[in-house]
Structures are given as C-alpha cells and as structure tokens.
Motif scaffolding. Structure first.
Motif, PDB file in Angstrom:
ATOM      1  N   ARG A  76     -66.107  47.869  30.662  1.00 28.15           N
ATOM      2  CA  ARG A  76     -65.535  48.578  29.523  1.00 28.15           C
ATOM      3  C   ARG A  76     -66.479  48.602  28.329  1.00 28.15           C
ATOM      4  O   ARG A  76     -66.433  49.527  27.525  1.00 28.15           O
ATOM      5  CB  ARG A  76     -64.215  47.928  29.143  1.00 28.15           C
ATOM      6  CG  ARG A  76     -63.247  47.994  30.294  1.00 28.15           C
ATOM      7  CD  ARG A  76     -62.047  47.153  30.025  1.00 28.15           C
ATOM      8  NE  ARG A  76     -61.289  47.686  28.912  1.00 28.15           N
ATOM      9  CZ  ARG A  76     -60.273  47.057  28.368  1.00 28.15           C
ATOM     10  NH1 ARG A  76     -59.908  45.890  28.818  1.00 28.15           N
ATOM     11  NH2 ARG A  76     -59.622  47.586  27.365  1.00 28.15           N
ATOM     12  N   ALA A  77     -67.303  47.588  28.219  1.00 30.51           N
ATOM     13  CA  ALA A  77     -68.217  47.548  27.075  1.00 30.51           C
ATOM     14  C   ALA A  77     -69.123  48.769  27.092  1.00 30.51           C
ATOM     15  O   ALA A  77     -69.314  49.437  26.067  1.00 30.51           O
ATOM     16  CB  ALA A  77     -69.044  46.270  27.118  1.00 30.51           C
ATOM     17  N   VAL A  78     -69.653  49.095  28.271  1.00 30.25           N
ATOM     18  CA  VAL A  78     -70.550  50.237  28.380  1.00 30.25           C
ATOM     19  C   VAL A  78     -69.793  51.543  28.141  1.00 30.25           C
ATOM     20  O   VAL A  78     -70.283  52.444  27.462  1.00 30.25           O
ATOM     21  CB  VAL A  78     -71.244  50.243  29.766  1.00 30.25           C
ATOM     22  CG1 VAL A  78     -71.805  51.617  30.084  1.00 30.25           C
ATOM     23  CG2 VAL A  78     -72.343  49.205  29.794  1.00 30.25           C
ATOM     24  N   GLN A  80     -67.352  52.019  26.236  1.00 33.36           N
ATOM     25  CA  GLN A  80     -67.116  52.209  24.813  1.00 33.36           C
ATOM     26  C   GLN A  80     -68.390  52.595  24.081  1.00 33.36           C
ATOM     27  O   GLN A  80     -68.367  53.438  23.183  1.00 33.36           O
ATOM     28  CB  GLN A  80     -66.477  50.965  24.217  1.00 33.36           C
ATOM     29  CG  GLN A  80     -64.993  51.184  24.158  1.00 33.36           C
ATOM     30  CD  GLN A  80     -64.210  49.928  23.946  1.00 33.36           C
ATOM     31  OE1 GLN A  80     -64.761  48.846  23.920  1.00 33.36           O
ATOM     32  NE2 GLN A  80     -62.923  50.080  23.802  1.00 33.36           N
ATOM     33  N   LEU A  81     -69.495  52.002  24.464  1.00 31.38           N
ATOM     34  CA  LEU A  81     -70.762  52.371  23.836  1.00 31.38           C
ATOM     35  C   LEU A  81     -71.098  53.824  24.142  1.00 31.38           C
ATOM     36  O   LEU A  81     -71.537  54.574  23.258  1.00 31.38           O
ATOM     37  CB  LEU A  81     -71.882  51.450  24.347  1.00 31.38           C
ATOM     38  CG  LEU A  81     -71.857  50.032  23.811  1.00 31.38           C
ATOM     39  CD1 LEU A  81     -72.901  49.186  24.506  1.00 31.38           C
ATOM     40  CD2 LEU A  81     -72.109  50.041  22.308  1.00 31.38           C
ATOM     41  N   LEU A  92     -60.019  54.161  28.699  1.00 29.13           N
ATOM     42  CA  LEU A  92     -60.286  52.880  29.341  1.00 29.13           C
ATOM     43  C   LEU A  92     -59.356  52.604  30.510  1.00 29.13           C
ATOM     44  O   LEU A  92     -59.584  51.688  31.286  1.00 29.13           O
ATOM     45  CB  LEU A  92     -60.181  51.755  28.313  1.00 29.13           C
ATOM     46  CG  LEU A  92     -61.297  51.771  27.279  1.00 29.13           C
ATOM     47  CD1 LEU A  92     -61.038  50.726  26.231  1.00 29.13           C
ATOM     48  CD2 LEU A  92     -62.638  51.520  27.932  1.00 29.13           C
ATOM     49  N   GLU A  96     -60.130  49.886  33.596  1.00 27.41           N
ATOM     50  CA  GLU A  96     -59.437  48.605  33.682  1.00 27.41           C
ATOM     51  C   GLU A  96     -59.044  48.254  35.110  1.00 27.41           C
ATOM     52  O   GLU A  96     -58.933  47.104  35.454  1.00 27.41           O
ATOM     53  CB  GLU A  96     -58.186  48.641  32.806  1.00 27.41           C
ATOM     54  CG  GLU A  96     -58.461  48.126  31.427  1.00 27.41           C
ATOM     55  CD  GLU A  96     -57.304  48.383  30.482  1.00 27.41           C
ATOM     56  OE1 GLU A  96     -56.960  47.472  29.741  1.00 27.41           O
ATOM     57  OE2 GLU A  96     -56.762  49.501  30.496  1.00 27.41           O
TER      58      GLU A  96
END
Lengths: 178, 355, 504
Positions: A76-78, A80-81, A92, A96
């Motif tokens: 998820r970090a990627v 969002q970036l 997301l 998930e």
C-alpha cells in the motif's frame, strides 16, 4: 453557406497546423515521469506485475496503461506514493486483499541447493551450498522468485504473522443506518 | 472484525432521537398556541405537512434500500416538516403543505444523501421554493380567529378552507412586514403607515397576522431557552442572529426613523425568533465551532435585515439562511479551533526552557 | 481571533461522565490471597520487552530480577513471589489484539521469601543519578496507565532542566479509585517519594493536582505535605483532567508544544502511585511487584480496591470482589473511557492495570452507529481542539492524509468525542485505526527503502561480476590471441630461419 464552410475549414486547418507545429517544436524530450516512477517502485525486477521489470512497469504507469495497484511487493505504501505522483485516486481496497507476506524456509525439506539464494533480488536469503537456507525477513519483499526455483517446494511465501507490536485496530465496520 | 470493542466503554445518555425529540418538545407550546389561534385550518395544514414528509422519507428510503423504521423514528423528518408547517400561512391550501413537505424531504434532504448530508436547511429551502412558485397562496395571511373566541371556525369551515380552497373574509390582511413594504411602494413612509399596525404586546403574545407558528415570540423564545438549558443548542447562533438584525436596525432607525423600522418590530416580526432559535441552530447546515456559529448567525441576521429593508420580499429569514447555508463550508474552513500545543496557524508552539 | 478564543473558550473541551466512584471509594485497600500461579509478561511497559535471566525450573525469590531491561527504553521485571519458574512461553495478555505474549509463569511456593533487599536509611542523601538508577533497577514505570519507564523520564528531565514537578492525582476515569485510596492510606510514603523525585530532577516547584471530587484525598495529602514545599491543588472534576497535557494546562497555564514533551516547557509529570513505588524502591529496596487495582462496575458484586501482585490472574481478583453478578455486558481493564475490553479471565494484572471493571449493558450504553448530523458536540468535547467529525469523515473514505492535516497526530485518544456522540459513531476507534495504519505505512516505507538499497546493491554487484567476468574473458582472449600470435610469429620465424638456413 459555402463561405461559412470554407472559412471554418481554413480556420480548423490553420489551428491544427499551429498545434502540430507547437507539439513538434515544444516537445519535451523523453519522459522524466518514467524515471521518477521507477524511483518509487521497489526495483527488485520481480516481474509480478507482468511487465519486464520495474522500468517496464514505470513506462506502463506513465502511459496510464497499468493500474497503480500493480505492484504486489510494494504494497500500500507504493500505491499511495504512486497515487500522489500521478495525481489519481488511490483505491486501496484492491491492495488490502493481498496480505503482506514473506518467504519462509521449511527446514525439514531444504536441501541447500542455493538456487533461491541466487535469484533473490534483495539478498534476503542466507546460506551456502549444502547448508540450510534461511530468510532475512526485514529484507524480503515477497517477490516470489525463490518459490519458483525451489526444487523441493521448501521455500514458500507465508503471511507475516501479526504481533503485538504490529497489530493495530481495524477500521470500524461501515454500516449505513439511514 | 475487531476481536473486541474499542473504548470508551461508557456513553453519554444521548441519541439522535433524543436530540430531535427535545427540539420537538420545545416547539410544542408555540404550535399548540398556533392551533388555538387559527383553529382547524392550522391543525389540518400541520398534520398534512408532517404526514407527507414522513411518507416522502419512507418512500425514498425504500427506493434507496435503507432501513425505514429507524430513520422515521429518529424524528428528523418530523422536525423538518414541523418547522416548515410553522412557517406557512395558517389558511394555506392542503397541497401547499404536501408539496412543501415532499420537496423538503425528497429533494432537499434525501437527494443530497439523507440525514446529515444536506447542504440547505430543508424547511427553509422548501419555504423559499413555495414562496417563489406560489406567491399568492404563500402570502394569504389571515387574522387570528381563536378556537375559543366568537369568530371561531367550525370543523367543517376548517375543512372548507384547507381542502376546499374556500375564501374567508379574515384572509385579506397583510403581515406587518408586508404591510410596510406595500405602503412604501405607495409612497407612504413609516411614520404614517406604522401607527396602529404594530403593538409590541400583540407581537409577543402572537395575537397578530402571520404564519401560524411564528406569531408568538414569547413561546418561541421559551422553547429556545429550553433548548439552550438542555444543551441541545448553544447561545452563539441565536444571539448573533438577533444582534445581526438589531444592530443595523438600531443604527438605521436612529438616522432615518421614517425609512427604517425600529429594533423591536424587526425582532418580533416574521420568522426571526423561530429562525434564530430553531433554524440557524440546525446542526447539519451550520458551522462546527462556536465562533463559526456566531459568525454564521450574525451574517444570517444581517442578511435578513438587508433583504427586509431593501429586498423585493418583505421577509428575508429563509433567504438569508439559505445563502448562509451555502457559505457554511467556507466559515468552517476559516474558523477552526486552535489545536493544543499549536498556534492558530497550526505550527507547534516554541519549546520555552525555563519559561 | 484571540478575542474569539477568550470569549468562547474558557476551559476547553472535556466531558463529565458519571463518576461512579462511590462504588469503591470507601473500600480500604485489601490484600489478595497468594495465587498459585503468577503470569508475568516480559513486556509491561512502553519500549523493548525485557529479556529473561532465569531458566525454566529455577527457583526464584520474591523481588528477584527475572528479566532484565533491554536497550534504552525498557524496564526490568521482578518475581512477584518466591517459587519456581514453571514456564516461559505465550500467555494471554492485557492487549486489545488478544494476542498472547511471552510470559514467565511462576508457581508460588507459599513462602513469600524475599530476596536480600538493599534499603537505605537516609534516602534523601542519595545523589541524583543514584535515585534514577535505583528507580530503573526497581522496574518502575508510569502507574497511571502510560507505563513509560520512570527512570528514563527522570534522566531526560534532569538533562533538560525541570522547574515544576507535577504529581498527577487527577484520576479522571470514572469508577477508578486506586489513586484516591493510595493517597488516603499511604500519604506519608507518597510525600517521601515525591521528595525523592523532586531531588532527582532538582525541581523548584512541586504541585499535586487532585480532582475536587476527592475531598478526603486532598485533605490527607495536604496534611502529609505540611511543612514541605509541596502544594496540593484541587482541580475541577472533568474528564480527561488526568491526561498529562490537560493537567499541565490547568496547573501551570502552559501547553506542551505539539510533538514535544513536558520537559520542553520545564515540567515533569508523575502519577501519585508512581511516587509511592519510588519511595518503596529507594527506602526499602523493594522492586515494583504489586500495585493497587480497583475492582468495580455494576456487575461486580462487592466493588473494592485491592493490592495485587503483578501477574495475578484477574479471575483470582474477582473472588476477592465476591464474583460477578450476571449479566455482564463487558469486562474492562482500566477505566471505561480508555480501558480495554478483555474476554479471557486468565489475563494477568500488569504494572499498568489500574482497574478491572465488570460493566452492565446500561453502563456501556452501546448502540448502533447512525449517520453524523454534524451537531459538533464532539468539537466542543475535544480537549485538544480538533474536529473529530471531519477527521472521521476523511478516515471513513480512507483519506488519511486529510485527517492528518486536521490534526490526527495531536489526538490523545481520550475518547471524549465517542462518549458524547449522539449518533454513537466510534470516532476514537477511527482515529486509532488511522494512527495504526499510518504507522504501518511508515514501517512499510522504511522497509521499502531498505530493500530497494539491497536490490540496487545486488544489481550493482551482478553488473560488476558480469563486467569482471567480461574483462577476465577479454583478458583471456587477449592472452590467447597474444599467445597464438607469438606462436605464429615463432612459427614464421622458424620457417624463415629454416628457409634461410636452407638457402644458406
């Protein structure tokens, strides 16, 4: 009537020409976006997205031909970036579903063949020939390459167990009462 | 699912239906008085407005496939229709109540997403719609004909007025604000048009021409104070709205008494008291913070005075409230509480050693 | 704007939940019969878990160190009684996840045999560092519930210079009376503990803040503090008065800068029970192996206060309170506003356990959430000045960044907003979910960066190996070619020579 058609056609042609010339003359060489996206991606070239490595995926993302949720190891970090970089909504919910995983070695059936060790893009597998291999969890991106080459199916991706340290409250269930 | 419930494991004795119920309770005295004052037509009109709002709410919820019962029982639709009914002329025909009630619930509330999502106050938006669409019916005021008095209307006469469109001789009158506006257009100034038309005592008790629930300032004030005491509303918006009307009225009247109404007739006329305590305090369409509520209320009052004084319509509460509803997000954007440990701009306070 | 704040503000936010303290306030602290088994988790504090220093099967004495602090932020754990370490493994823990944690099981031998204790006759003559060191060795953590290692707080405060020491006797959570009782029954010890803490950080001003719903505690503490420089201050009863930020604001008028610590404004806050533990540790050398726990709630037969050994299973405590009166809607560890629900009665008392509550359905007042009507009651209740309704709306649609912009990270999770919400929206649950998710994202990002570096390093290494191999190959090729050429030349030369010699 005829005059109107002609004048509008000329106008259209002239403006089209102008736009064409402008596009040629003012064209930006290359796409800096591709390089920036590539910086965001994990860089492990695992190919799980279906593109030839992270550069290919970056190109597809820049074209808009790939969804920003394409990178399983990035998580998820990627996403969002990427959403922030590309200015799109981050959905997301798609990401998930894939629980974060790491590779784990079943020690009973590992034969110490070192094949996994050689393909690991982040050097997350330790060991030597004829020795038991083990995974350095912090460095594993769950790209799955080791799983593919293991002759005894001893190395497998397993969901990361939740610990007291990593646990946190889930989102309250969304119930619409009205 | 979370394995266990999140804290807190206690809850204040509050619920939405309790909030709505308390507001309804606060409206009861003024409404009962209105019933007595205008008799059967008012009772019919009120019932039909509330009923159509509830039917409209139930219908939309069915269509949206949401649970119907809890939403009807929370009292929010009833409150909307009730407030709308209070702001209608008492002898208005039945369909005005139906159209208004349905419009308020279906278009203004549910289309925007239901409870808590509407941008505009449903009661005021419906009133504005009715006023623009049916100006004649919406300004057919009637002089009070108390149920216990000698001019009391019978049940049958009531039916004839509400459902049969019957005209009545008491219906020719105009409200104070309407009268003043009409006389102005004829070139009669206040010094000549006002005498005999405004009695503060009548305005307080409500024995005068107007919407059926708006006339008694005292009872509405009582309801408002009850809500403040019960902590359902805060004093900020009501006081600010009254100030917003009173301040410019006082200044203008002091300068040119023949052109501008005095403070008291302003405060006690039209829907101002109802608006100040029951409309601008509507949680959904008003700002979040106390300071925001004050600004919101004051601007509502100021706009009301401006519309009353220079606008085309004699009364401006509904218009003012709708304009300010639209500005609520802006008020919320600029008026936020200061966060602990930060200054107004949001930057952390300096660490002061030895201070 | 300052005008607005003065005009509209006053003491901001806060809620007034029903105190319910009368249930247990008049019950003196009782002792608990020695349990057969004690379950001592290795982590009962904020920071790194302690590392066990005893083996399974080993006999330990009461107060003996069984797990040592690990790293900078940690606290040691001591045996609560004498007996045998029967297991070191997972046991149910007082944690909302319900996950088991590494726990030492000690089977008591009933001897209560103390380890040799090193008490001090004249504790106030100790050096500052020694006080902190002894507090650290005794495993003392913040007993108000935050469980931050106390010695660390002393050291940080000494380093940055503290003027004001505040003793938190607020106890603003409903039901809880453990601090109330300890102040009433052990005032002299607390005052000595306070003096020790004040000495350790060289504080010039010492304040004890007690909510005005505890008049007996105020009177007792005032009497005990007579003749010292300690000032007892009565504070208005309001939740969350016992929160560090609020108690500082009320007693000193200062605010902790956002993201900072009390030490930034020259303040140190300790709980009154912590002061008692400090006194015990230094005067008698006793480590922290017990604490006062309030047993209360509408479904508790005889609410009371007990002094329980760390590791005592809750079910043992319940027998002291006469058991439960069904139906019990919810069991809670701590207070009702910030405590945790638990379901397993074997969960042990830990250093941060202030209460065990058995609540009835009417006490919890739970209901289905309905839509937000933007009534802003939560805004008025928030002691920090946040907009809970707006933050929750953003989190609902997974826009965590916007909720952070509204001040999510300043939220103290006190639960005032959830408590007052007429729509029963679980606001603080949203915030804790969002904080957890953001922290997880942060961890993910760090891992991402680390693995990316590894991947780059590997790629570079692969490229280097490839290059070196290519270079080596090229070298070999060159060598081979050179050799061939040499051979060829030699052959040619030989030919020439032979032809020459033939011709000759």
């Amino acid at each position: 009537m005829l005059i109107a058609i002609i004048s509008l056609s000329i106008l259209g042609a002239a403006l089209g020409l102008f736009l064409g010339v402008a596009a040629r003359r003012l064209a930006v060489e290359g796409n800096p976006l591709v390089a920036e996206i590539q910086d965001i991606l994990p860089g492990s070239q695992c190919g799980q997205c279906g593109y030839p490595g992270c550069a290919g995926a970056a190109q597809a993302l820049a074209d808009g031909s790939a969804p920003i949720t394409l990178c399983p190891p990035g998580g998820r970090a990627v996403v969002q970036l990427l959403a922030a970089k590309l200015g799109v909504e981050a959905n997301l919910s798609d990401v998930e579903e894939s629980v974060p995983k790491v590779a784990e070695v079943k020690e009973e059936i590992c034969i110490g063949c070192t094949r996994c060790f050689k393909v690991c893009p982040t050097d997350a597998i330790m060991g030597a020939a004829q020795q038991l291999h083990s995974v350095f969890r912090e460095a594993c991106t769950a790209c799955g390459k080791c799983e593919e080459v293991c002759p005894t199916e001893s190395i497998k991706l397993q969901p990361i167990p939740v610990t007291v340290q990593s646990w946190y409250w889930q989102k309250p269930p969304m119930k619409e009462a009205a | 699912m979370n394995p266990i419930a999140h804290s807190p494991h206690a809850h204040a004795p509050a619920s939405i239906s309790k909030v709505m119920g308390t507001v309804l309770l606060a409206l009861v005295p003024a409404t009962l008085y209105g019933f007595w004052l205008y008799g059967w037509p008012a009772i019919f009109l009120w019932s039909i407005t509330v009923a159509s709002a509830l039917i409209g709410e139930a219908f939309v919820l069915r269509v949206r496939q949401r649970p119907v019962r809890p939403a009807l029982l929370d009292g929010s639709a009833t409150l909307t229709a009730w407030l709308l009914a209070l702001s209608l002329p008492p002898f208005a025909p039945w369909w005005l109540g139906v159209v208004g009630g349905l419009f308020a619930i279906v278009v203004v509330k549910q289309v925007f997403g239901g409870l808590g999502q509407n941008v505009f106050n449903p009661a005021m938006a419906a009133r504005v719609m009715l006023l623009i669409s049916f100006p004649v019916e919406m300004t057919m005021w009637a002089a009070p004909t108390p149920l216990s008095g000698e001019h009391a209307l019978s049940f049958a006469q009531g039916l004839a007025i509400t459902f049969g469109g019957a005209q009545w001789d008491t219906m020719a009158s105009a409200s104070l604000l309407g009268h003043v506006k009409t006389e102005f257009t004829r070139g009669v100034d206040l010094l000549h048009s006002l005498p005999g038309y405004f009695e503060a005592g009548d305005a307080l008790s409500g024995h005068r021409v107007g919407s059926f629930g708006e006339t008694s300032a005292v009872l509405l004030l009582l309801g408002g104070v009850f809500l403040i005491v019960k902590r359902i509303i805060t004093w900020h918006a009501p006081v600010a709205m009254l100030l917003g009307v009173a301040l410019p009225a006082a200044i203008a009247h002091a300068i040119a008494p023949e052109h501008y109404l005095a403070v008291l007739p302003h405060l006690l006329s039209g829907g101002l008291i109802l608006g100040a305590f029951f409309i601008v305090t509507d949680p959904v369409t008003s700002p979040n913070t106390s300071a925001g509520m004050f600004v919101f209320g004051f601007l509502c009052g100021l706009l009301t005075w401006i519309i009353r004084t220079w606008g085309g319509y004699p009364e401006g509460v509904a218009f003012a409230v709708m304009i300010m509803n639209a500005l609520t997000p802006i008020v919320d954007r600029y008026i936020k509480p200061r966060i602990y440990g930060r200054d107004r701009k949001g930057t952390a306070l300096p660490a002061k050693k030895g201070a | 704007m300052m005008f607005f704040e003065k005009f509209f503000g006053g003491l901001r936010g806060g809620v007034h939940p029903e105190g319910k303290k009368q249930l247990s306030a008049e019950c003196p602290i009782r002792s608990v019969p020695l349990p057969q088994k004690l379950y001592v988790p290795l982590q009962q504090h904020i920071g790194a878990p302690a590392a066990p220093v005893v083996k399974v099967g080993e006999r330990v004495l009461k107060g003996q160190l069984v797990a040592a602090a690990q790293g900078n932020v940690s606290a040691p754990v001591h045996a609560p009684t004498s007996g045998v370490v029967s297991a070191l493994g997972d046991h149910v823990a007082p944690h909302p996840s319900g996950l088991p944690v590494p726990t030492l099981t000690i089977e008591s031998d009933g001897q209560e045999e103390w380890v040799a204790l090193a008490g001090i006759e004249q504790p106030l003559e100790l050096a500052q560092e020694d006080i902190a060191a002894r507090v650290a060795a005794a495993g003392i953590v913040g007993l108000g519930g935050a469980t931050f290692p106390s010695a660390l707080k002393l050291n940080l405060s000494r380093a940055s210079g503290v003027q004001t020491l505040i003793l938190n006797g607020g106890e603003c959570e409903p039901y809880l009376t453990c601090d109330d009782r300890i102040m009433r029954e052990r005032a002299a010890e607390i005052v000595e503990g306070i003096a020790l803490i004040a000495k350790a950080v060289a504080a010039q001003e010492v304040l004890i803040g007690i909510e005005d719903n505890k008049p007996e505690a105020i009177a007792t503490m005032q009497a005990a503090a007579q003749g010292s420089a300690i000032k007892v201050v009565a504070m208005p009863s309001m939740y969350p008065m016992g929160s560090e930020k609020q108690i500082i604001q009320v007693l000193t008028g200062k605010e902790i800068p956002a993201g900072g610590r009390p030490a930034d404004i020259g303040v140190l806050v300790h709980n009154v029970a912590t002061a008692w533990a400090v006194q015990q540790a230094i005067r008698y050398g006793r480590p922290l192996i017990s604490r006062i726990v309030t047993l209360s709630g509408g479904a508790m037969r005889t609410p009371c206060n007990v002094e329980a050994l760390i590791g005592t299973p809750v079910e043992e405590l319940l027998t002291v309170a006469g058991g439960l009166v069904p139906p019990v809607a919810r069991m809670v560890l701590g207070g009702p506003m910030m405590g945790q629900q638990f379901t397993d009665m074997r969960v042990p008392v830990v250093k941060g356990t202030s209460g065990v509550l058995a609540l009835t359905a009417s006490e919890t007042g739970q209901a289905e959430a309905s839509p937000c009507i933007r009534c802003s009651t939560c805004v008025r209740a928030c002691p920090i000045g946040l907009l809970p309704l707006e933050m929750a709306a953003f989190i609902r649609v997974s826009d965590l960044a916007s909720s952070v912009a509204l001040g999510l990270k300043d939220c103290i999770s006190c639960g005032s907003c959830s408590y007052v919400c007429p729509a029963h929206i679980p606001l603080v649950h949203y915030f804790n979910y969002a904080k957890g998710d953001l922290a997880a994202q942060e961890r993910g990002k760090l891992k991402q960066e680390a693995t990316k570096k590894l991947a780059d390093a590997r790629n570079e290494r692969m490229a280097r190996i490839e290059r070196e191999r290519a270079e080596a190959a090229a070298k070999r090729k060159a060598a081979r070619e050179a050799k061939e050429r040499a051979a060829k030349e030699a052959a040619e030369k030989a030919q020439q020579e032979s032809s020459a010699s033939e011709s000759a």
